[in-house]
Scaffold this motif. Structure first.
Motif, PDB file in Angstrom:
ATOM      1  N   TRP A 116       6.729  -1.362   2.261  1.00 46.25           N
ATOM      2  CA  TRP A 116       6.452  -1.834   0.909  1.00 46.25           C
ATOM      3  C   TRP A 116       7.786  -2.226   0.267  1.00 46.25           C
ATOM      4  O   TRP A 116       8.807  -1.554   0.473  1.00 46.25           O
ATOM      5  CB  TRP A 116       5.796  -0.733   0.055  1.00 46.25           C
ATOM      6  CG  TRP A 116       4.352  -0.473   0.375  1.00 46.25           C
ATOM      7  CD1 TRP A 116       3.707  -0.696   1.558  1.00 46.25           C
ATOM      8  CD2 TRP A 116       3.397   0.105  -0.533  1.00 46.25           C
ATOM      9  NE1 TRP A 116       2.391  -0.309   1.460  1.00 46.25           N
ATOM     10  CE2 TRP A 116       2.168   0.182   0.187  1.00 46.25           C
ATOM     11  CE3 TRP A 116       3.433   0.545  -1.844  1.00 46.25           C
ATOM     12  CZ2 TRP A 116       1.007   0.706  -0.385  1.00 46.25           C
ATOM     13  CZ3 TRP A 116       2.277   1.059  -2.409  1.00 46.25           C
ATOM     14  CH2 TRP A 116       1.074   1.138  -1.688  1.00 46.25           C
ATOM     15  N   LEU A 124       6.374  -3.346  -7.745  1.00 50.78           N
ATOM     16  CA  LEU A 124       5.943  -3.570  -6.359  1.00 50.78           C
ATOM     17  C   LEU A 124       5.812  -5.065  -6.136  1.00 50.78           C
ATOM     18  O   LEU A 124       5.038  -5.739  -6.822  1.00 50.78           O
ATOM     19  CB  LEU A 124       4.599  -2.862  -6.097  1.00 50.78           C
ATOM     20  CG  LEU A 124       3.964  -3.118  -4.717  1.00 50.78           C
ATOM     21  CD1 LEU A 124       4.859  -2.612  -3.588  1.00 50.78           C
ATOM     22  CD2 LEU A 124       2.585  -2.462  -4.641  1.00 50.78           C
ATOM     23  N   GLY A 126       5.366  -6.460  -2.830  1.00 51.02           N
ATOM     24  CA  GLY A 126       4.419  -6.730  -1.762  1.00 51.02           C
ATOM     25  C   GLY A 126       4.433  -5.634  -0.725  1.00 51.02           C
ATOM     26  O   GLY A 126       5.301  -4.764  -0.741  1.00 51.02           O
ATOM     27  N   TYR A 127       3.397  -5.685   0.165  1.00 55.03           N
ATOM     28  CA  TYR A 127       3.332  -4.715   1.243  1.00 55.03           C
ATOM     29  C   TYR A 127       3.006  -5.425   2.547  1.00 55.03           C
ATOM     30  O   TYR A 127       2.502  -6.549   2.557  1.00 55.03           O
ATOM     31  CB  TYR A 127       2.302  -3.618   0.960  1.00 55.03           C
ATOM     32  CG  TYR A 127       1.165  -3.995   0.045  1.00 55.03           C
ATOM     33  CD1 TYR A 127       1.047  -3.377  -1.185  1.00 55.03           C
ATOM     34  CD2 TYR A 127       0.235  -4.967   0.407  1.00 55.03           C
ATOM     35  CE1 TYR A 127       0.013  -3.715  -2.042  1.00 55.03           C
ATOM     36  CE2 TYR A 127      -0.802  -5.299  -0.439  1.00 55.03           C
ATOM     37  CZ  TYR A 127      -0.908  -4.678  -1.669  1.00 55.03           C
ATOM     38  OH  TYR A 127      -1.921  -5.006  -2.515  1.00 55.03           O
ATOM     39  N   PRO A 130      -1.104  -7.395   4.161  1.00 53.50           N
ATOM     40  CA  PRO A 130      -1.816  -7.235   2.882  1.00 53.50           C
ATOM     41  C   PRO A 130      -3.335  -7.303   3.014  1.00 53.50           C
ATOM     42  O   PRO A 130      -4.037  -6.841   2.115  1.00 53.50           O
ATOM     43  CB  PRO A 130      -1.261  -8.393   2.035  1.00 53.50           C
ATOM     44  CG  PRO A 130      -0.660  -9.352   2.992  1.00 53.50           C
ATOM     45  CD  PRO A 130      -0.222  -8.565   4.177  1.00 53.50           C
ATOM     46  N   LYS A 138      -1.336  -4.152  -8.239  1.00 48.89           N
ATOM     47  CA  LYS A 138       0.057  -3.929  -7.832  1.00 48.89           C
ATOM     48  C   LYS A 138       0.907  -3.385  -8.974  1.00 48.89           C
ATOM     49  O   LYS A 138       1.861  -2.649  -8.755  1.00 48.89           O
ATOM     50  CB  LYS A 138       0.663  -5.249  -7.339  1.00 48.89           C
ATOM     51  CG  LYS A 138       0.440  -5.504  -5.870  1.00 48.89           C
ATOM     52  CD  LYS A 138       1.441  -6.549  -5.407  1.00 48.89           C
ATOM     53  CE  LYS A 138       0.965  -7.209  -4.130  1.00 48.89           C
ATOM     54  NZ  LYS A 138       1.349  -8.601  -4.034  1.00 48.89           N
ATOM     55  N   SER A 139       0.537  -3.795 -10.203  1.00 51.11           N
ATOM     56  CA  SER A 139       1.394  -3.390 -11.320  1.00 51.11           C
ATOM     57  C   SER A 139       1.350  -1.879 -11.541  1.00 51.11           C
ATOM     58  O   SER A 139       2.229  -1.308 -12.180  1.00 51.11           O
ATOM     59  CB  SER A 139       0.976  -4.115 -12.602  1.00 51.11           C
ATOM     60  OG  SER A 139      -0.285  -3.642 -13.020  1.00 51.11           O
TER      61      SER A 139
END
Ligand code: FES
Ligand code: FE
Length: 425
Positions: A116, A124, A126-127, A130, A138-139
């Motif tokens: 991540w 954040l 991205g991971y 996905p 994500k927030s």
């Protein structure tokens, strides 16, 4: 009451701090009881203002350093807007420490466990893979933050509580120590650029906190370094010294050596030298402040002040206290560096290595005392530690702060008064 009190359970009545902390004695369990240590973390370290680092450690956009608030790992980052962020170094996925490298320059942090990636303001970004996630906000999965960040003259503090006294209110009279410190730079700034040494002591953090402003021990514990260095420092803490101990309130305390330095009246005498040995520094100070004011500053020297709970301004060094366990504390030590003072800075680094470096003669002596303090507590009698020294001769200075002789325990009593108010809150 025994030294090892039972841990508090949720159903137990609240601890009676007045039964452990009296005006001139404190109970030994305060340094040895694990339940008390856990309670301190909540009420002092994870609530009040704690020193984290200095802006000069992250001078460029995207610079970061790993720091701490007690045992909690923190990243101090300068983001792309130039703002200082204090982020918690813990991945919101599975708790991995996101960054293990002590310093660097990067716009983002990628967690080593499942990749991540977070921007250096904590979001954040991205991971990996996905498509394994659907409908994720994500927030809500950014790095945790220290609730409040406060900066005073470059010194960065953090508080894990969203509400409470402002940093200025917390620092109170101790702000003056930072003011005096930075005035020793011809440019009015310190720079924390010399790198940190870490010293682990098997002792409770409060033994160290109190010892930083204990003017009673140097003549005995530090005899060898004073002799080897042919230093006059020992006399500052002798029975005839005009130096004073001071309690600023809010747990901030100092040994004010300035009365002795002013009595001696030698510019740079506080540093064990004279104007001829540092002509470049003296010229820059005179140019910056005018000869009279520069002379006053260079006579009075730098502070010996303990800002509660973890920042010790030790004349030529900074010490940052990090409690790790009830009986383990790390001291992070660095040489102070004054902006615009290269010749003084070189000597400050050398003296720091000689006193608190790996083979230094000063800190090793203190650490031996801390660890003996802790071991001594295993003996169950007497249960109390005695802090009465100089109580009969305490008085107030012109600013209303409690002061005493340089060997008196005014600072310890002030620290414990404040500690009790925090723990009772
Ligand atoms: Fe950080 Fe999995 S624990 S990505
Ligand atoms: Fe000491």
């Amino acid at each position: 009451m025994s030294i090892e009190t039972a841990p508090m359970t949720s159903g137990a009545p609240a601890r009676r701090w007045d039964e452990l902390i009296e005006p001139d004695r404190v109970h030994g369990s305060l340094y040895a009881d694990e339940a008390i240590f856990r309670e301190e973390l909540e009420k002092i370290w994870f609530r009040g203002w704690v020193y984290v680092g200095h802006v000069s450690e992250v001078p460029e956009i995207n610079d970061y350093v790993t720091k701490s608030i007690g045992p909690m790992p923190v990243l101090m980052v300068r983001d792309r807007t130039g703002a200082i962020n204090l982020l918690l170094n813990r991945c919101p996925h599975r708790g991995n420490q996101v960054c293990a490298i002590e310093r660097g320059n990067r716009a983002s942090f990628t967690c080593p466990y499942h990749s991540w990636t977070f921007s250096n303001d904590g979001r954040l970004m991205g991971y990996a893979y996905p498509d394994g996630y659907e409908g994720v906000d994500k927030s809500a999965l950014g790095l945790g933050r220290v609730a409040r960040t406060g900066i005073y003259k470059g010194f960065v503090f953090g508080s894990m509580a969203a509400d409470g006294p402002s940093l200025e209110e917390h620092l109170g009279g101790a702000r003056e120590a930072i003011d005096i410190l930075v005035s020793n730079s011809p440019e009015g700034e310190v720079e924390i650029t010399a790198g940190f040494l870490k010293h682990k002591a098997k002792a409770n953090w409060k033994f160290i906190l109190e010892n930083e402003v204990d003017g009673y021990h140097p003549a005995f514990v530090h005899t060898s370094i004073f002799q080897v260095a042919e230093s006059g420092i020992g006399n500052l803490y002798g029975p005839d010294s005009t130096a004073v101990t001071r309690d600023f309130g809010n747990g901030h305390t100092e040994v004010d050596l300035r009365p002795e330095f002013r009595r001696i009246g030698q510019p740079l005498g506080w540093f064990g030298t004279n104007e001829k040995r540092l002509p470049d520094y003296v010229a820059r100070m005179n140019a910056a402040y005018g000869n009279d004011r520069a002379r006053e500053i260079m006579i009075a020297g730098t502070p010996h002040t303990m800002i509660f709970p973890n920042l010790f301004i030790a004349e030529i060094q900074l010490f940052v206290l990090q409690p790790m366990a009830v009986d383990e504390t790390i001291q992070h030590v660095t040489a102070l560096q004054f902006k615009g003072a290269p010749d003084l800075n070189r000597r400050m680094r050398q003296q720091t290595m000689g006193s608190v470096g790996p083979a230094g003669l000063l800190l090793a002596d203190d650490t031996e005392m801390y660890e003996r303090n802790q071991r001594g507590l295993a003996a169950r009698n007497p249960e109390w530690l005695y802090l009465k020294r100089g109580r009969h001769r305490e008085r107030h200075d012109e600013q209303g702060y409690l002061i005493g002789h340089s060997t008196d325990e005014v600072p310890s009593r002030g620290i414990w008064r404040h500690y009790r108010s925090l723990m009772e809150a």
